[in-house]
Design a protein around this motif. Sequence first.
Motif, PDB file in Angstrom:
ATOM      1  N   PRO A 166       0.688  -1.114   0.284  1.00  0.00           N
ATOM      2  CA  PRO A 166      -0.079  -0.110  -0.089  1.00  0.00           C
ATOM      3  C   PRO A 166       0.782   1.315  -0.174  1.00  0.00           C
ATOM      4  N   GLU A 167       2.031   0.588   0.460  1.00  0.00           N
ATOM      5  CA  GLU A 167       2.596   2.111   0.224  1.00  0.00           C
ATOM      6  C   GLU A 167       3.520   2.575  -0.626  1.00  0.00           C
ATOM      7  N   CYS A 168       3.560   1.464  -1.420  1.00  0.00           N
ATOM      8  CA  CYS A 168       4.087   1.635  -3.516  1.00  0.00           C
ATOM      9  C   CYS A 168       3.079   2.128  -4.010  1.00  0.00           C
ATOM     10  N   GLN A 169       3.509   3.151  -5.205  1.00  0.00           N
ATOM     11  CA  GLN A 169       2.722   3.610  -6.309  1.00  0.00           C
ATOM     12  C   GLN A 169       3.032   2.772  -7.520  1.00  0.00           C
ATOM     13  N   THR A 170       2.028   2.552  -7.589  1.00  0.00           N
ATOM     14  CA  THR A 170       1.943   1.676  -8.970  1.00  0.00           C
ATOM     15  C   THR A 170       1.434   2.783 -10.392  1.00  0.00           C
ATOM     16  N   LYS A 171       2.183   2.702 -11.504  1.00  0.00           N
ATOM     17  CA  LYS A 171       1.539   3.910 -12.503  1.00  0.00           C
ATOM     18  C   LYS A 171       1.250   2.682 -13.031  1.00  0.00           C
ATOM     19  N   TYR A 172       0.154   2.857 -14.089  1.00  0.00           N
ATOM     20  CA  TYR A 172      -0.153   1.872 -15.731  1.00  0.00           C
ATOM     21  C   TYR A 172      -0.731   2.784 -16.791  1.00  0.00           C
ATOM     22  N   ALA A 173      -0.742   2.621 -17.946  1.00  0.00           N
ATOM     23  CA  ALA A 173      -1.987   2.781 -19.057  1.00  0.00           C
ATOM     24  C   ALA A 173      -3.015   1.695 -18.276  1.00  0.00           C
ATOM     25  N   ASN A 174      -4.165   2.774 -18.489  1.00  0.00           N
ATOM     26  CA  ASN A 174      -5.849   1.813 -18.128  1.00  0.00           C
ATOM     27  C   ASN A 174      -6.133   1.225 -19.212  1.00  0.00           C
ATOM     28  N   THR A 175      -6.064   0.157 -19.192  1.00  0.00           N
ATOM     29  CA  THR A 175      -6.216  -0.706 -20.233  1.00  0.00           C
ATOM     30  C   THR A 175      -6.731  -1.657 -19.164  1.00  0.00           C
ATOM     31  N   ILE A 176      -7.133  -2.811 -20.058  1.00  0.00           N
ATOM     32  CA  ILE A 176      -7.976  -3.779 -19.451  1.00  0.00           C
ATOM     33  C   ILE A 176      -7.313  -4.552 -19.005  1.00  0.00           C
ATOM     34  N   GLY A 177      -6.065  -4.840 -20.191  1.00  0.00           N
ATOM     35  CA  GLY A 177      -4.834  -6.359 -20.053  1.00  0.00           C
ATOM     36  C   GLY A 177      -3.814  -5.338 -18.713  1.00  0.00           C
ATOM     37  N   ASN A 178      -3.666  -4.292 -18.528  1.00  0.00           N
ATOM     38  CA  ASN A 178      -2.614  -3.785 -17.034  1.00  0.00           C
ATOM     39  C   ASN A 178      -2.832  -4.160 -16.392  1.00  0.00           C
ATOM     40  N   SER A 179      -4.330  -3.731 -15.685  1.00  0.00           N
ATOM     41  CA  SER A 179      -5.691  -3.718 -14.807  1.00  0.00           C
ATOM     42  C   SER A 179      -5.468  -5.260 -13.985  1.00  0.00           C
ATOM     43  N   MET A 180      -5.699  -6.595 -14.750  1.00  0.00           N
ATOM     44  CA  MET A 180      -5.675  -7.470 -15.029  1.00  0.00           C
ATOM     45  C   MET A 180      -4.037  -8.501 -14.506  1.00  0.00           C
ATOM     46  N   CYS A 181      -2.979  -8.106 -15.512  1.00  0.00           N
ATOM     47  CA  CYS A 181      -1.496  -7.864 -14.225  1.00  0.00           C
ATOM     48  C   CYS A 181      -1.706  -7.270 -13.135  1.00  0.00           C
ATOM     49  N   TYR A 182      -2.154  -6.244 -12.579  1.00  0.00           N
ATOM     50  CA  TYR A 182      -2.015  -5.555 -11.250  1.00  0.00           C
ATOM     51  C   TYR A 182      -2.883  -6.810 -10.105  1.00  0.00           C
ATOM     52  N   ILE A 183      -4.157  -6.645 -10.770  1.00  0.00           N
ATOM     53  CA  ILE A 183      -4.945  -7.628 -10.100  1.00  0.00           C
ATOM     54  C   ILE A 183      -4.364  -9.244  -9.846  1.00  0.00           C
ATOM     55  N   GLY A 184      -3.876  -9.888 -10.932  1.00  0.00           N
ATOM     56  CA  GLY A 184      -2.988 -11.359 -10.717  1.00  0.00           C
ATOM     57  C   GLY A 184      -1.531 -11.009 -10.408  1.00  0.00           C
ATOM     58  N   GLN A 185      -0.859  -9.737 -10.262  1.00  0.00           N
ATOM     59  CA  GLN A 185       0.587  -9.840  -9.401  1.00  0.00           C
ATOM     60  C   GLN A 185      -0.223  -9.817  -7.685  1.00  0.00           C
ATOM     61  N   CYS A 186      -1.409  -8.629  -7.927  1.00  0.00           N
ATOM     62  CA  CYS A 186      -2.120  -9.424  -6.059  1.00  0.00           C
ATOM     63  C   CYS A 186      -2.234 -10.443  -5.438  1.00  0.00           C
ATOM     64  N   ILE A 187      -2.821 -11.134  -6.698  1.00  0.00           N
ATOM     65  CA  ILE A 187      -3.090 -12.609  -6.217  1.00  0.00           C
ATOM     66  C   ILE A 187      -2.108 -13.058  -6.115  1.00  0.00           C
ATOM     67  N   GLU A 188      -0.854 -12.937  -6.789  1.00  0.00           N
ATOM     68  CA  GLU A 188       0.242 -14.091  -6.532  1.00  0.00           C
ATOM     69  C   GLU A 188       1.104 -13.654  -5.001  1.00  0.00           C
TER      70      GLU A 188
END
Lengths: 309, 836
Positions: free
Chosen positions: B612-634
């Motif tokens: 939560p203390e780290c900021q992650t920036k990425y372009a607003n695309t479906i794939g990028n959001s899924m990468c983020y979600i996937g990484q969090c689940i992992e």
Amino acid sequence: MIGSDPTSLQKEPAICLPVRSPAEVGTKAGCLFARFSFLVRKARLLVRNKKQKTNKRKTFLSARSVCIATIPVAVAFVTTIAYGQPFLPGHKAYPVLGACESSEDAFPPGRYLMIKDPINRLSQDYHSTVSSIVEAHLKPRTIRCTEDVREVPSGELSALAAKLPPWKDSEDRTGLRETDIGVVLLEYLRVYECALNEQRFFLPSRVAQDVQKDSVVGIFDHLTTFGDRLKRIKQELFLARMTLDRTLTYLGGMDRLRPVDASLECLQRSSLDIRNILGLTADVSACLPRAWDARTSLRDPPNSSSGSQ
Amino acid sequence: MKIRIFLLLALIIWGTPELATAATFYERMRDETLQEMLLDRNLKPSVEDIVAEFVTKVVSPADPKISAGGVDLALQRKWNAFCTNKTTGEPMDIGFCTSYVDRIRVYAGAEERIRTLGRDLQLIAASYELPIDGYPGRVTTLPSRYKSLVNLWRAGHQESADQDGTFRAQPLPNDKDTLWKDLVKKLEESLDKLSKEERTAAVWRYQHGARFVAEERKEYPLPLKADTASLPGTERQYLFKRWDGKNKTENLEKALKELWNRLKTDAKNFQPPLVIGDIVFYPEIKLGDITGWVFLEVLPPISWGGAPVISGDAGLQWKNPMEPVLPALFSDKSPGIALFGGAYPPELRDGAGLCTFPFAKLGYLCRPIEQAAGIECDEEPGVKKTPGTITLTRCRTGTERMTDSGPNICRDVLWQTPPQGAEEQKQTASCAECKVIFECKAACGPKDGTVPVKDAKGEIKICTTGTRALPPLYSMMHDLVLSQRLCGAPAGTALYGKTDTAACCMVEKDAFAVACEAVQKDGLFDNTKTSILPEISLQDCVDYFANAACAKGTNAICTTKPVNPLRQKQIVDALGKAKLKSLSCQALTDPTKSPDPRLQGLRDGLKNICNPECQTKYANTIGNSMCYIGQCIEQSFEEHRLMPGRTAFTVQDEAFPWDSCAAADPAFASFMTPPPVTGTSFPSYRPGWIIQKIDTALCQVNGLPPQSAAILCETNALRRLEVPLETSLENTMHLINQIIERRHPAEQIKRLAPGLGTRVGTTLYVNYLRVAGRALGEITAIAAELLGNLTEIKFPTELCPRDGAGSKALKAHQLCAAIGATSAKPSGTTSPAPSP
């Protein structure tokens, strides 16, 4: 039994609208019947409540019920007389494919009043109508993704379809799409050719009538006008079909991938929604390591009043 | 009074709509039909001005001279006016005049028929190309629609690791930009000054861009040069003519290039800044029936360390391409000289510039169709090639697309936006759980770590040398994948035991798969096919390196059989050649530059994304959001679920007493199988077969079996003479009527041919879309089902109480009501409610 359920009185049938077409006669009859039934039930309830059941009133109500019951029969009889066939629900009072004759719906005589020659008037009407429809077709379209990816027909196309027999009934136009432009224009061409052929069939008499009105020269004017109109009809019969053939060849090729494009546009729109949803989910998932297994040590530490927890 | 005048004017305009507006598409179609009928708009016999002028030049020199107006008189059969010799003023012989009129009508009709045929063919071709050419301003724009979808769904900062580039859309300068307005006006004026024929030719000439024609786009093969039959003064003169201000021509090239230059000046202000591979598209520039287009393209720097080059082009296109470049009737070199022609159209040659347009270069004519490794590389699988078949596509096999999840989901995708500025870079560095330091050395000694180890400071030092078989770029990719496995682990953790070959093979194969895939995508294994061995595959590469990394003497420790020694040599040779051209270790470790997005993507994989203390920036695309979600689940799986003390004693034991009262597993996506990656193929084009079909149809119409040549199937004009009728009058009348008999089937075939062509075209589409669209359709259906399922999930609003909670707490909890009821004790001992 009519009026056996007093609670049904709470729902008063809507006021019956005037009849606008033969197809609505049955609806009107049904509506009237429903309203009369409602009134009868209301009257009976009043009678029952006030305990004023007299023999005269019973006779009156019975007679009225009989009268009301005969209304649908009378309506069916009238429509049979008027239209030559009995009215049946879902049955059209006209053929889907019209006769091959001039159509005042498709070519209203009041349009292009300045043009006196009937062939030129028909030609001007036909070509300008087709032109406006094709232009509208080449403009950005409206797609309804929630209606099985339906391309909403342009106003020009809908207006023309409403004048042609296969789509004259509003029910038949509900599924009309912009991609039906070819079918509608070909039907319009058929009606146009029929109008021209009718002009050719009645050409001697119509030319005689027009020349007598406007000219005193007589036979020479008659023959010249006759020849000119006949030539124009022949030219138009070739020109109209050939031009539409070329136009539809182009539009047909261009529209071949149009349904795919429309589906992809809908996919694009839904993708935007999905993107928004996943953006929000990603925000929430930042807390996932804590929420995923809330029963682990990552759970909030207990406060002093929660004891062992 | 004013109102009356206004109404009168309105009535006049209403009565004559052609005065109020320009010719519409349908009206132009009508004009073309009228031209075919040799009529003008007023239905008077007439031909196009240029055809009339041409006819005056091609009549016999012995004939009396006529003017263009005279041709119209001949067509209108105005005998009195036409049959007067314009030179002498005397009337012509009536017999000669009649034949002269007929000849003129034949000449004019034949020329007009040829031009109509050219226009019809253009119309048919344009109608099919229009939805897929990708030029701005089209009603149906499939290429941009595809790209838009890819942009919405893609994962990655750039479109893909292949650096295909991202397509961006930018608006044109607004009306306040006077410079822009002036440039557009200048172009419009230049176009208006051209004759009708030249205007048509100019639009087609610059359809692939003015810079391409001017040979300024060096990144593509230069445009074709005019051959001898296409020089000025020939009927093909307009195909290669340039309007560049030379030889008193209008300078369209300058006008177009100025438009491109003007937009190029805006490029440095774009946010986010343009990167290599980006393509910027602009809306159409409206020029009446012509569309102007401009795009910018960012190319790699010419030399290492230089600035990226902004290329692109500006050109013209038709809004509705109805008019082709017809054979020239008059010489451009010597005005007034008629050209007799006979060499039109030219043979098609490659290099016409089709592949210079960004959308077009992604098409099947400009790049080979890629087939996955193991799939037979056939242009049209399952179809036996017949003579006369024209195959429009090429095929390349061995392409492997890895989508399996490894230590980090999206690990080789650059899905995060690189940190901008010192502050962001510092914050990003603090969020990494480890720091990978590459040490570039001439040779790595025994003390230099080649297998990553995390030290107490959280640093992983890796020695990199140019002597390794893999070039530095791919070697570093391999090392970064290994580092990702260690990054979150305690210091000193070994990747695998020294003797644990199975673990070594598993870990190394995974890491080398990433590196080898990059090698293959970069084309380093292309053209390695020999008479003995097929082209090097991804599997060959992975097997070779995994064996080399884990083997201690034996050669096939990670594979069932040893890799062919010839193959090993081939791999080493191919990579050895690549090393000469590849970037050095020093260049690759420069922190200020990211020479390869795949490397940056792997570095990003070291970050602790879900902190939560780290900021992650990425372009607003479906794939990028899924990468983020996937990484969090992992991370959730890796860091929390398997905590000591919370593991069940035996398999299928409950970790907590209320596990059994949890809602049933909805088993979403359990039975879903992603569609297999199927190869795309484009059906073959068989014009010879189509002609045979038409020939057969001609014979069928006349009730005859197919014959070669098909003309033999035509009605035999002499048959009546073989079986004569009773009187000569009947015979004569029958012979005359045979003209109708011959014309009737010809007309039928003429009507049939477009329909047949349309069906053949449709079949091509259907066969293509059946394969190409199926995978997309199945994926979309699966996505729709998954997303639909997600809406059915009911989330609890309260947490389950922890072990030790009393019955009241259990009873109070909705999810655990059942277990609460069973465990409630009559003694009434209570515990405080759990804190939320």
